[in-house]
Design a protein around this motif. Structure first.
Motif, PDB file in Angstrom:
ATOM      1  N   TYR A 168       2.844  -1.229   4.279  1.00 22.17           N
ATOM      2  CA  TYR A 168       2.483   0.162   4.009  1.00 22.17           C
ATOM      3  C   TYR A 168       3.744   1.003   3.984  1.00 22.17           C
ATOM      4  O   TYR A 168       4.526   0.996   4.932  1.00 22.17           O
ATOM      5  CB  TYR A 168       1.502   0.670   5.072  1.00 22.17           C
ATOM      6  CG  TYR A 168       1.104   2.112   4.904  1.00 22.17           C
ATOM      7  CD1 TYR A 168       0.647   2.590   3.680  1.00 22.17           C
ATOM      8  CD2 TYR A 168       1.169   3.001   5.958  1.00 22.17           C
ATOM      9  CE1 TYR A 168       0.281   3.909   3.514  1.00 22.17           C
ATOM     10  CE2 TYR A 168       0.793   4.323   5.814  1.00 22.17           C
ATOM     11  CZ  TYR A 168       0.353   4.773   4.584  1.00 22.17           C
ATOM     12  OH  TYR A 168      -0.008   6.079   4.429  1.00 22.17           O
ATOM     13  N   VAL A 181      -0.148  -7.075   4.195  1.00 24.18           N
ATOM     14  CA  VAL A 181      -0.053  -5.698   3.713  1.00 24.18           C
ATOM     15  C   VAL A 181       1.203  -5.028   4.258  1.00 24.18           C
ATOM     16  O   VAL A 181       1.479  -5.073   5.456  1.00 24.18           O
ATOM     17  CB  VAL A 181      -1.295  -4.874   4.135  1.00 24.18           C
ATOM     18  CG1 VAL A 181      -1.206  -3.449   3.609  1.00 24.18           C
ATOM     19  CG2 VAL A 181      -2.575  -5.540   3.669  1.00 24.18           C
ATOM     20  N   ALA A 184      -5.861  -0.541   3.977  1.00 28.94           N
ATOM     21  CA  ALA A 184      -4.827  -1.493   4.397  1.00 28.94           C
ATOM     22  C   ALA A 184      -5.374  -2.437   5.467  1.00 28.94           C
ATOM     23  O   ALA A 184      -5.134  -3.650   5.416  1.00 28.94           O
ATOM     24  CB  ALA A 184      -3.595  -0.747   4.904  1.00 28.94           C
ATOM     25  N   PHE A 235      -7.779  -4.896   3.818  1.00 25.48           N
ATOM     26  CA  PHE A 235      -7.021  -5.963   3.155  1.00 25.48           C
ATOM     27  C   PHE A 235      -6.473  -6.956   4.178  1.00 25.48           C
ATOM     28  O   PHE A 235      -6.566  -8.163   3.999  1.00 25.48           O
ATOM     29  CB  PHE A 235      -5.864  -5.390   2.337  1.00 25.48           C
ATOM     30  CG  PHE A 235      -6.264  -4.690   1.063  1.00 25.48           C
ATOM     31  CD1 PHE A 235      -7.470  -4.934   0.430  1.00 25.48           C
ATOM     32  CD2 PHE A 235      -5.407  -3.769   0.476  1.00 25.48           C
ATOM     33  CE1 PHE A 235      -7.820  -4.296  -0.756  1.00 25.48           C
ATOM     34  CE2 PHE A 235      -5.738  -3.132  -0.708  1.00 25.48           C
ATOM     35  CZ  PHE A 235      -6.938  -3.392  -1.327  1.00 25.48           C
ATOM     36  N   ARG A 236      -5.924  -6.435   5.252  1.00 25.91           N
ATOM     37  CA  ARG A 236      -5.363  -7.305   6.299  1.00 25.91           C
ATOM     38  C   ARG A 236      -6.450  -8.183   6.915  1.00 25.91           C
ATOM     39  O   ARG A 236      -6.262  -9.381   7.089  1.00 25.91           O
ATOM     40  CB  ARG A 236      -4.701  -6.455   7.386  1.00 25.91           C
ATOM     41  CG  ARG A 236      -4.051  -7.307   8.477  1.00 25.91           C
ATOM     42  CD  ARG A 236      -3.973  -6.597   9.807  1.00 25.91           C
ATOM     43  NE  ARG A 236      -5.314  -6.233  10.242  1.00 25.91           N
ATOM     44  CZ  ARG A 236      -5.576  -5.249  11.075  1.00 25.91           C
ATOM     45  NH1 ARG A 236      -4.620  -4.506  11.570  1.00 25.91           N
ATOM     46  NH2 ARG A 236      -6.811  -4.982  11.451  1.00 25.91           N
ATOM     47  N   MET A 262       0.869  -1.177   0.000  1.00 27.39           N
ATOM     48  CA  MET A 262       0.000   0.000   0.000  1.00 27.39           C
ATOM     49  C   MET A 262       0.905   1.225   0.000  1.00 27.39           C
ATOM     50  O   MET A 262       1.807   1.315   0.837  1.00 27.39           O
ATOM     51  CB  MET A 262      -0.901  -0.005   1.238  1.00 27.39           C
ATOM     52  CG  MET A 262      -1.769   1.224   1.383  1.00 27.39           C
ATOM     53  SD  MET A 262      -3.017   1.391   0.116  1.00 27.39           S
ATOM     54  CE  MET A 262      -4.204   0.202   0.641  1.00 27.39           C
TER      55      MET A 262
END
Length: 150
Positions: free
Chosen positions: A51, A49, A39, A42-43, A23
């Motif tokens: 970042y 992920v 994020a 998604f996790r 991300m």
């Protein structure tokens, strides 16, 4: 038909591994609340992920993506610079011989720019107002994941 041990093990490992997503926020855009929410979405969906934080340059994004071995780069852009940022990331991916890493983008994106972004090679575009789980659904479909995530 039974597969040879090594081949079977490689297939099983590939099916069981988590999709890795980088991300990223590029440019001078200093608003990252949305990127952090996505994020976490998604996790929570079972993806891994990474970042990059704020103000990452396109080449830094690509270097991190290659180093981390990600499957996908998810860009968040609210500044209006999405066309140039995406082009620079895609160019850097090509220069790094890493075009197998897909790029998706979300943020403040004009409807008329969606076609241009896809034509330059962006996998999917999520303009402001997209459902929170739209990216998860896209990734699941793109990577053939329904019940295979760990």
């Amino acid at each position: 038909m039974e597969l040879p041990g090594k081949l079977y093990e490689n297939m099983r490992t590939k099916m069981e591994r988590k999709i890795r997503i980088l991300m990223a926020k590029s440019g001078l855009d200093g608003h990252d609340r949305g990127a952090k929410v996505i994020a976490m979405t998604f996790r929570d969906a079972g993806f891994e992920v990474i970042y990059t934080g704020l103000h990452a340059r396109p080449r830094e994004i690509v270097n991190a993506a290659v180093q981390e071995g990600v499957d996908l780069i998810a860009l968040s852009v609210l500044s209006g610079a999405h066309l140039s940022i995406c082009q620079n990331v895609l160019t850097a991916l090509e220069e790094a011989d890493a075009r197998d890493i897909e790029v998706i983008i979300g943020g403040t994106i004009l409807e008329e720019d969606i076609t241009r972004l896809k034509a330059m090679g962006v996998g999917e575009v999520f303009p402001a107002g997209s459902p929170l789980d739209a990216g998860v659904k896209y990734i699941e479909a793109r990577f053939g994941l329904r019940d295979n995530r760990t």
